[in-house]
Motif scaffolding. Sequence first.
Motif, short mmCIF file in Angstrom:
data_model
loop_
_atom_site.label_atom_id
_atom_site.label_comp_id
_atom_site.label_asym_id
_atom_site.label_seq_id
_atom_site.Cartn_x
_atom_site.Cartn_y
_atom_site.Cartn_z
N GLY A 191 19.20 18.71 -6.88
CA GLY A 191 20.13 19.14 -7.84
C GLY A 191 20.85 20.30 -7.20
N ASP A 192 20.19 21.26 -6.74
CA ASP A 192 20.95 22.39 -6.12
C ASP A 192 20.87 22.60 -4.33
OD1 ASP A 192 18.37 23.39 -6.43
OD2 ASP A 192 19.21 25.11 -7.17
N SER A 193 19.85 21.49 -3.89
CA SER A 193 19.69 21.71 -2.46
C SER A 193 19.26 20.19 -1.92
CB SER A 193 18.54 22.97 -2.36
OG SER A 193 17.19 22.12 -2.83
N ILE A 194 19.33 20.15 -0.50
CA ILE A 194 18.91 19.14 0.19
C ILE A 194 17.66 19.28 1.00
CG2 ILE A 194 19.70 17.48 1.80
CD1 ILE A 194 22.55 17.93 0.97
N GLY A 195 16.80 18.29 0.58
CA GLY A 195 15.80 18.51 1.72
C GLY A 195 15.65 17.42 2.76
N ILE A 196 15.20 17.65 4.00
CA ILE A 196 15.13 16.63 5.09
C ILE A 196 13.65 16.69 5.44
CG2 ILE A 196 15.64 16.06 7.29
CD1 ILE A 196 18.05 16.11 5.37
N VAL A 197 12.81 15.53 5.25
CA VAL A 197 11.64 15.34 5.54
C VAL A 197 11.39 14.44 6.95
CG1 VAL A 197 9.38 14.47 4.85
CG2 VAL A 197 10.86 15.38 3.06
N ASP A 198 10.85 15.03 7.68
CA ASP A 198 10.44 14.34 9.15
C ASP A 198 9.39 13.56 8.93
OD1 ASP A 198 9.80 13.57 11.89
OD2 ASP A 198 10.46 15.52 12.63
N LEU A 199 9.36 12.32 9.11
CA LEU A 199 8.40 11.19 8.86
C LEU A 199 7.41 10.99 10.32
CD1 LEU A 199 9.82 8.74 6.76
CD2 LEU A 199 8.47 10.73 5.93
N SER A 227 0.76 -1.12 -0.11
CA SER A 227 0.11 0.12 -0.19
C SER A 227 0.90 1.18 -0.05
CB SER A 227 -0.89 0.04 1.25
OG SER A 227 -0.09 0.01 2.44
N LEU A 228 0.31 2.36 -0.50
CA LEU A 228 1.12 3.46 -0.60
C LEU A 228 0.71 4.26 0.75
CD1 LEU A 228 2.71 5.74 -2.32
CD2 LEU A 228 0.50 6.24 -3.61
N ASP A 229 1.75 4.44 1.44
CA ASP A 229 1.45 5.17 2.87
C ASP A 229 1.42 6.69 2.67
OD1 ASP A 229 1.31 2.75 3.93
OD2 ASP A 229 3.22 2.90 5.11
N GLN A 230 2.07 7.29 2.00
CA GLN A 230 2.39 8.59 1.88
C GLN A 230 3.05 9.28 0.77
OE1 GLN A 230 4.84 9.80 5.51
NE2 GLN A 230 4.51 11.83 5.18
N MET A 231 2.77 10.24 0.04
CA MET A 231 3.05 11.27 -0.81
C MET A 231 3.88 12.42 -0.31
SD MET A 231 2.36 9.63 -3.83
CE MET A 231 2.41 10.41 -5.27
N ILE A 232 4.86 12.56 -0.65
CA ILE A 232 5.42 13.94 -0.29
C ILE A 232 5.76 14.61 -1.50
CG2 ILE A 232 7.77 15.02 0.96
CD1 ILE A 232 7.81 12.41 2.26
N TYR A 233 5.39 15.85 -1.96
CA TYR A 233 5.54 16.51 -3.07
C TYR A 233 6.73 17.54 -3.11
CZ TYR A 233 1.08 14.41 -4.55
OH TYR A 233 0.24 13.80 -4.92
N THR A 234 7.42 17.53 -3.90
CA THR A 234 8.73 18.19 -3.88
C THR A 234 9.12 18.51 -5.28
OG1 THR A 234 11.05 18.19 -3.08
CG2 THR A 234 10.07 16.32 -3.77
N ASP A 235 10.32 19.26 -5.27
CA ASP A 235 10.87 19.59 -6.81
C ASP A 235 11.60 18.30 -7.27
OD1 ASP A 235 10.23 22.41 -6.71
OD2 ASP A 235 12.32 22.85 -5.49
N PHE A 236 12.19 18.41 -8.30
CA PHE A 236 12.53 16.97 -8.97
C PHE A 236 13.61 16.49 -7.93
CE2 PHE A 236 15.36 14.59 -11.60
CZ PHE A 236 14.52 14.19 -12.62
N VAL A 237 13.30 15.03 -7.68
CA VAL A 237 14.12 14.30 -6.77
C VAL A 237 15.28 13.70 -7.53
CG1 VAL A 237 14.18 12.50 -5.44
CG2 VAL A 237 12.11 13.95 -5.37
#
Length: 158
Positions: free
Chosen positions: A149-157, A122-132
């Motif tokens: 590409g030019d930045s790092i994102g950290i997602v707290d789950l 099952s698909l638990d979660q979708m996190i929308y962001t720029d190109f991964v």
Amino acid sequence: MSRSFLVLIIVAAIFIGLSPLPTHAKHTCTCDLTIGTNIVSLQPSFTLQLGTAESVAWHPTEEKLAVGGSYGVTIYDSSFNVIHELRNPRINSLYLAWSPDGSQIAVGSPSFIAIWNVDSESLDQMIYTDFVRSITWSPGGQYIAAIDGDSIGIVDLS
């Protein structure tokens, strides 16, 4: 030229597409690695039946292999039998990362990260962001890091 440098050049050539592997929809997955005196050769292990393969990731604790691409994610056991299929027509699985405990897999697509529960498929979660361009889980499984590409994102789950 050192032997390790030559091996590095050969492996790089294989991964950037200088190998004669087919590029049509039915791909040969090359998983057995044999290191000789001066060469590295990849031997075909099994053939994918659907779509284009884009990514591959070993399970962190078991002999399972996840293969992602235009068809979703297929998880194989050590004999290359299909044990899970994670499908969603909106998700092109360009990047894969297993959670540290192996219960979930994060899938990077062009505009989001999808987190799947592997056992329930099952698909638990979708996190929308720029190109991964790459994703990884933290060792404790609370965070996912992604590069666009030019930045790092950290997602707290949590």
